[in-house]
Scaffold this motif. Structure first.
Motif, PDB file in Angstrom:
ATOM      1  N   GLU A 165      -7.703  -7.074   2.281  1.00  0.00           N
ATOM      2  CA  GLU A 165      -8.528  -5.973   2.800  1.00  0.00           C
ATOM      3  C   GLU A 165      -7.758  -4.660   2.748  1.00  0.00           C
ATOM      4  O   GLU A 165      -8.313  -3.618   2.397  1.00  0.00           O
ATOM      5  CB  GLU A 165      -8.960  -6.254   4.240  1.00  0.00           C
ATOM      6  N   MET A 166      -6.490  -4.712   3.111  1.00  0.00           N
ATOM      7  CA  MET A 166      -5.649  -3.518   3.101  1.00  0.00           C
ATOM      8  C   MET A 166      -5.505  -2.991   1.675  1.00  0.00           C
ATOM      9  O   MET A 166      -5.691  -1.812   1.411  1.00  0.00           O
ATOM     10  CB  MET A 166      -4.275  -3.838   3.686  1.00  0.00           C
ATOM     11  N   VAL A 167      -5.181  -3.860   0.749  1.00  0.00           N
ATOM     12  CA  VAL A 167      -4.954  -3.456  -0.640  1.00  0.00           C
ATOM     13  C   VAL A 167      -6.235  -2.910  -1.274  1.00  0.00           C
ATOM     14  O   VAL A 167      -6.197  -1.948  -2.035  1.00  0.00           O
ATOM     15  CB  VAL A 167      -4.403  -4.644  -1.463  1.00  0.00           C
ATOM     16  N   MET A 168      -7.371  -3.519  -0.959  1.00  0.00           N
ATOM     17  CA  MET A 168      -8.635  -3.146  -1.594  1.00  0.00           C
ATOM     18  C   MET A 168      -9.323  -1.941  -0.943  1.00  0.00           C
ATOM     19  O   MET A 168     -10.299  -1.437  -1.493  1.00  0.00           O
ATOM     20  CB  MET A 168      -9.598  -4.339  -1.583  1.00  0.00           C
ATOM     21  N   GLU A 169      -8.826  -1.480   0.188  1.00  0.00           N
ATOM     22  CA  GLU A 169      -9.440  -0.340   0.879  1.00  0.00           C
ATOM     23  C   GLU A 169      -9.478   0.875  -0.045  1.00  0.00           C
ATOM     24  O   GLU A 169      -8.476   1.267  -0.616  1.00  0.00           O
ATOM     25  CB  GLU A 169      -8.665  -0.006   2.157  1.00  0.00           C
ATOM     26  N   LYS A 170     -10.657   1.461  -0.181  1.00  0.00           N
ATOM     27  CA  LYS A 170     -10.854   2.614  -1.067  1.00  0.00           C
ATOM     28  C   LYS A 170     -10.591   3.942  -0.352  1.00  0.00           C
ATOM     29  O   LYS A 170     -10.078   4.874  -0.951  1.00  0.00           O
ATOM     30  CB  LYS A 170     -12.281   2.630  -1.625  1.00  0.00           C
ATOM     31  N   ASP A 171     -10.952   4.026   0.914  1.00  0.00           N
ATOM     32  CA  ASP A 171     -10.766   5.259   1.682  1.00  0.00           C
ATOM     33  C   ASP A 171      -9.275   5.453   1.976  1.00  0.00           C
ATOM     34  O   ASP A 171      -8.645   4.609   2.631  1.00  0.00           O
ATOM     35  CB  ASP A 171     -11.564   5.170   2.985  1.00  0.00           C
ATOM     36  N   ALA A 172      -8.700   6.544   1.499  1.00  0.00           N
ATOM     37  CA  ALA A 172      -7.255   6.779   1.593  1.00  0.00           C
ATOM     38  C   ALA A 172      -6.753   6.798   3.034  1.00  0.00           C
ATOM     39  O   ALA A 172      -5.706   6.213   3.342  1.00  0.00           O
ATOM     40  CB  ALA A 172      -6.877   8.076   0.882  1.00  0.00           C
ATOM     41  N   SER A 173      -7.479   7.449   3.928  1.00  0.00           N
ATOM     42  CA  SER A 173      -7.004   7.513   5.323  1.00  0.00           C
ATOM     43  C   SER A 173      -7.102   6.154   6.003  1.00  0.00           C
ATOM     44  O   SER A 173      -6.212   5.768   6.765  1.00  0.00           O
ATOM     45  CB  SER A 173      -7.767   8.579   6.113  1.00  0.00           C
ATOM     46  N   LYS A 174      -8.175   5.404   5.718  1.00  0.00           N
ATOM     47  CA  LYS A 174      -8.298   4.061   6.274  1.00  0.00           C
ATOM     48  C   LYS A 174      -7.211   3.139   5.717  1.00  0.00           C
ATOM     49  O   LYS A 174      -6.689   2.284   6.416  1.00  0.00           O
ATOM     50  CB  LYS A 174      -9.672   3.470   5.984  1.00  0.00           C
ATOM     51  N   LYS A 175      -6.888   3.331   4.438  1.00  0.00           N
ATOM     52  CA  LYS A 175      -5.863   2.509   3.805  1.00  0.00           C
ATOM     53  C   LYS A 175      -4.518   2.733   4.481  1.00  0.00           C
ATOM     54  O   LYS A 175      -3.782   1.777   4.746  1.00  0.00           O
ATOM     55  CB  LYS A 175      -5.764   2.800   2.313  1.00  0.00           C
ATOM     56  N   VAL A 176      -4.195   3.977   4.792  1.00  0.00           N
ATOM     57  CA  VAL A 176      -2.944   4.292   5.495  1.00  0.00           C
ATOM     58  C   VAL A 176      -2.916   3.586   6.849  1.00  0.00           C
ATOM     59  O   VAL A 176      -1.910   2.984   7.237  1.00  0.00           O
ATOM     60  CB  VAL A 176      -2.763   5.819   5.654  1.00  0.00           C
ATOM     61  N   GLU A 177      -4.030   3.634   7.565  1.00  0.00           N
ATOM     62  CA  GLU A 177      -4.126   2.963   8.868  1.00  0.00           C
ATOM     63  C   GLU A 177      -3.947   1.449   8.722  1.00  0.00           C
ATOM     64  O   GLU A 177      -3.241   0.825   9.514  1.00  0.00           O
ATOM     65  CB  GLU A 177      -5.484   3.248   9.522  1.00  0.00           C
ATOM     66  N   LYS A 178      -4.616   0.874   7.731  1.00  0.00           N
ATOM     67  CA  LYS A 178      -4.520  -0.572   7.528  1.00  0.00           C
ATOM     68  C   LYS A 178      -3.104  -0.989   7.133  1.00  0.00           C
ATOM     69  O   LYS A 178      -2.620  -2.034   7.559  1.00  0.00           O
ATOM     70  CB  LYS A 178      -5.532  -1.041   6.484  1.00  0.00           C
ATOM     71  N   LYS A 179      -2.438  -0.182   6.317  1.00  0.00           N
ATOM     72  CA  LYS A 179      -1.050  -0.482   5.941  1.00  0.00           C
ATOM     73  C   LYS A 179      -0.152  -0.476   7.167  1.00  0.00           C
ATOM     74  O   LYS A 179       0.682  -1.364   7.341  1.00  0.00           O
ATOM     75  CB  LYS A 179      -0.527   0.547   4.927  1.00  0.00           C
ATOM     76  N   LYS A 180      -0.342   0.524   8.002  1.00  0.00           N
ATOM     77  CA  LYS A 180       0.473   0.624   9.220  1.00  0.00           C
ATOM     78  C   LYS A 180       0.211  -0.574  10.130  1.00  0.00           C
ATOM     79  O   LYS A 180       1.147  -1.204  10.616  1.00  0.00           O
ATOM     80  CB  LYS A 180       0.162   1.937   9.936  1.00  0.00           C
ATOM     81  N   GLU A 181      -1.042  -0.882  10.341  1.00  0.00           N
ATOM     82  CA  GLU A 181      -1.433  -2.021  11.181  1.00  0.00           C
ATOM     83  C   GLU A 181      -0.857  -3.327  10.633  1.00  0.00           C
ATOM     84  O   GLU A 181      -0.279  -4.124  11.373  1.00  0.00           O
ATOM     85  CB  GLU A 181      -2.962  -2.108  11.253  1.00  0.00           C
ATOM     86  N   PHE A 182      -1.017  -3.543   9.329  1.00  0.00           N
ATOM     87  CA  PHE A 182      -0.527  -4.775   8.721  1.00  0.00           C
ATOM     88  C   PHE A 182       0.997  -4.841   8.804  1.00  0.00           C
ATOM     89  O   PHE A 182       1.554  -5.873   9.185  1.00  0.00           O
ATOM     90  CB  PHE A 182      -0.988  -4.884   7.257  1.00  0.00           C
ATOM     91  N   GLY A 183       1.662  -3.763   8.427  1.00  0.00           N
ATOM     92  CA  GLY A 183       3.122  -3.743   8.392  1.00  0.00           C
ATOM     93  C   GLY A 183       3.792  -3.812   9.754  1.00  0.00           C
ATOM     94  O   GLY A 183       4.888  -4.358   9.876  1.00  0.00           O
ATOM     95  N   GLU A 184       3.131  -3.296  10.774  1.00  0.00           N
ATOM     96  CA  GLU A 184       3.741  -3.246  12.103  1.00  0.00           C
ATOM     97  C   GLU A 184       3.221  -4.304  13.067  1.00  0.00           C
ATOM     98  O   GLU A 184       3.972  -4.767  13.920  1.00  0.00           O
ATOM     99  CB  GLU A 184       3.539  -1.854  12.717  1.00  0.00           C
ATOM    100  N   LYS A 185       1.944  -4.666  12.949  1.00  0.00           N
ATOM    101  CA  LYS A 185       1.357  -5.546  13.966  1.00  0.00           C
ATOM    102  C   LYS A 185       0.960  -6.925  13.459  1.00  0.00           C
ATOM    103  O   LYS A 185       0.914  -7.869  14.231  1.00  0.00           O
ATOM    104  CB  LYS A 185       0.149  -4.859  14.599  1.00  0.00           C
TER     105      LYS A 185
END
Length: 168
Positions: free
Chosen positions: A104-124
């Motif tokens: 889901e993180m990798v496939m996210e098209k919206d750049a700002s949402k992708k940044v949020e998902k990366k942070k969430e995945f990487g940290e939490k």
């Protein structure tokens, strides 16, 4: 021995564990990798509109984990006992759950949402997952030993995007 033909995109993804299983038991197979254009042509001809697909003497099997278990059974890598097999299944299924979040993180098209998902995945998401899975490894470093779960660990946890040093 049956004739095996594995078809997947020209990527590691959902077929890499299957390829490792073939390699682990030195099972010969045809590795068909398709590009996007070929995939769009092939998709309607697949049983469920997805890859990987495995052809076994002309019979078609799909669903990644079904194919994984089929080849693991052929290679003798499901686990030696029913408890080993259940433990391997448990670890595979847990990895799939986290893999869906990663995808889901990798496939996210919206750049700002992708940044949020990366942070969430990487940290939490990733740190507790890795800590949990490290706890499942025995003193010898294996989840089960001679099993698909240990190939999964090698394939995903050490060489794909889950590895903590490679989180995007």
């Amino acid at each position: 021995m049956p004739a095996y033909k594995l078809t997947y995109l020209n990527a590691r993804g959902g077929a890499e564990l299957i390829r490792l299983l073939f390699a682990a038991d030195e099972i010969p197979y045809e590795d068909v990798r398709v590009d996007r254009d070929k995939w769009l042509e092939l998709k309607p001809k697949t049983p469920m509109g997805q890859v990987p697909i495995l052809e076994v003497d002309g019979h078609v099997i799909c669903q990644s984990m079904t194919v994984v278990r089929f080849i693991a059974r052929e290679a003798g890598l499901l686990g030696k006992t029913l408890l080993d097999q259940a433990r391997a299944d448990m670890l595979l299924e847990g990895g799939i759950d986290v893999g869906k979040l990663f995808e889901e993180m990798v496939m996210e098209k919206d750049a700002s949402k992708k940044v949020e998902k990366k942070k969430e995945f990487g940290e939490k998401t990733l740190p507790p997952f890795l800590a949990l899975y490290e706890g499942f490894a025995g003193d010898n470093g294996y989840f089960v030993g001679d099993s698909v779960a240990d190939l999964f660990r090698h394939c995903v946890l050490q060489h794909d995007g889950f590895h903590h040093s490679r989180v995007p």
